[in-house]
Design a protein around this motif. Structure first.
Motif, PDB file in Angstrom:
ATOM      1  N   THR A   8       0.845  -1.191   0.000  1.00 56.78           N
ATOM      2  CA  THR A   8       0.000   0.000   0.000  1.00 56.78           C
ATOM      3  C   THR A   8       0.882   1.243   0.000  1.00 56.78           C
ATOM      4  O   THR A   8       2.097   1.155   0.232  1.00 56.78           O
ATOM      5  CB  THR A   8      -0.896   0.037   1.253  1.00 56.78           C
ATOM      6  N   ILE A   9       0.269   2.367  -0.198  1.00 59.33           N
ATOM      7  CA  ILE A   9       1.025   3.617  -0.195  1.00 59.33           C
ATOM      8  C   ILE A   9       1.676   3.839   1.170  1.00 59.33           C
ATOM      9  O   ILE A   9       2.816   4.291   1.265  1.00 59.33           O
ATOM     10  CB  ILE A   9       0.144   4.811  -0.638  1.00 59.33           C
ATOM     11  N   ARG A  10       0.987   3.480   2.242  1.00 62.11           N
ATOM     12  CA  ARG A  10       1.545   3.644   3.594  1.00 62.11           C
ATOM     13  C   ARG A  10       2.765   2.747   3.784  1.00 62.11           C
ATOM     14  O   ARG A  10       3.781   3.155   4.323  1.00 62.11           O
ATOM     15  CB  ARG A  10       0.469   3.333   4.641  1.00 62.11           C
ATOM     16  N   GLU A  11       2.658   1.489   3.329  1.00 62.12           N
ATOM     17  CA  GLU A  11       3.796   0.567   3.438  1.00 62.12           C
ATOM     18  C   GLU A  11       4.995   1.072   2.625  1.00 62.12           C
ATOM     19  O   GLU A  11       6.135   0.975   3.077  1.00 62.12           O
ATOM     20  CB  GLU A  11       3.383  -0.831   2.972  1.00 62.12           C
ATOM     21  N   MET A  12       4.718   1.617   1.455  1.00 66.88           N
ATOM     22  CA  MET A  12       5.800   2.180   0.630  1.00 66.88           C
ATOM     23  C   MET A  12       6.457   3.355   1.356  1.00 66.88           C
ATOM     24  O   MET A  12       7.684   3.458   1.380  1.00 66.88           O
ATOM     25  CB  MET A  12       5.257   2.638  -0.731  1.00 66.88           C
ATOM     26  N   CYS A  13       5.645   4.218   1.925  1.00 75.46           N
ATOM     27  CA  CYS A  13       6.174   5.385   2.639  1.00 75.46           C
ATOM     28  C   CYS A  13       7.045   4.943   3.807  1.00 75.46           C
ATOM     29  O   CYS A  13       8.142   5.480   4.008  1.00 75.46           O
ATOM     30  CB  CYS A  13       5.030   6.270   3.145  1.00 75.46           C
ATOM     31  N   ASP A  14       6.578   3.980   4.553  1.00 73.33           N
ATOM     32  CA  ASP A  14       7.331   3.489   5.707  1.00 73.33           C
ATOM     33  C   ASP A  14       8.623   2.790   5.283  1.00 73.33           C
ATOM     34  O   ASP A  14       9.673   2.982   5.887  1.00 73.33           O
ATOM     35  CB  ASP A  14       6.479   2.530   6.544  1.00 73.33           C
ATOM     36  N   THR A  15       8.547   1.997   4.240  1.00 68.95           N
ATOM     37  CA  THR A  15       9.703   1.229   3.777  1.00 68.95           C
ATOM     38  C   THR A  15      10.788   2.132   3.189  1.00 68.95           C
ATOM     39  O   THR A  15      11.971   1.949   3.463  1.00 68.95           O
ATOM     40  CB  THR A  15       9.271   0.189   2.734  1.00 68.95           C
TER      41      THR A  15
END
Length: 133
Positions: A8-15
């Motif tokens: 997800t966009i959140r997972e991408m941002c965190d990663t």
């Protein structure tokens, strides 16, 4: 495609330690191509690999257009030879530019240090003169 293969966009941002705005910007510039499910964006392994290359290219000072051109050269049938050769050529040019900039910066730093030393001497002389009066 299974859920394990997408982020997800959140997972991408965190990663990748980027903002959603950054991801949307790269999508708008057609550097990333997430799967759209309504308003939800799902990023594939390909998107993750591209984002790694985008971020690395930005860190090295490549323009987004240069990065796009390099990404567009991806061709698994030639074992990425074309992409690798062009990346190598641009990286050599960028390194030469960075080394030239460093030399210019080193010269400017040395000149500023000399001017500061001169200024310190002038201030010291003025204080000595004032104290003597």
């Amino acid at each position: 495609m299974t859920e394990d293969n997408v982020m997800t966009i959140r997972e991408m941002c965190d990663t990748f330690e980027v903002t959603p705005r950054t991801l949307r910007f790269y999508e708008a510039k057609e550097l990333l191509f997430p799967i759209r499910q309504g308003t939800k964006r799902l990023f594939t392994r390909r998107d993750r690999a591209r984002l790694k290359l985008i971020l690395r290219g930005k860190r090295f000072g490549f323009s987004l257009e240069e990065i796009r051109q390099l990404l567009d050269l991806y061709n698994p049938s030639d074992e990425q030879g074309t992409q690798l050769a062009k990346t190598y050529e641009l990286a050599c040019q960028r390194l030469a530019d960075m080394e030239r900039q460093r030399e210019e910066l080193d010269e400017a730093i040395e000149e500023l240090r000399n001017r500061l030393a001169w200024g310190e001497e002038q201030l010291s002389a003025l204080k000595s003169k004032e104290a003597a009066e």
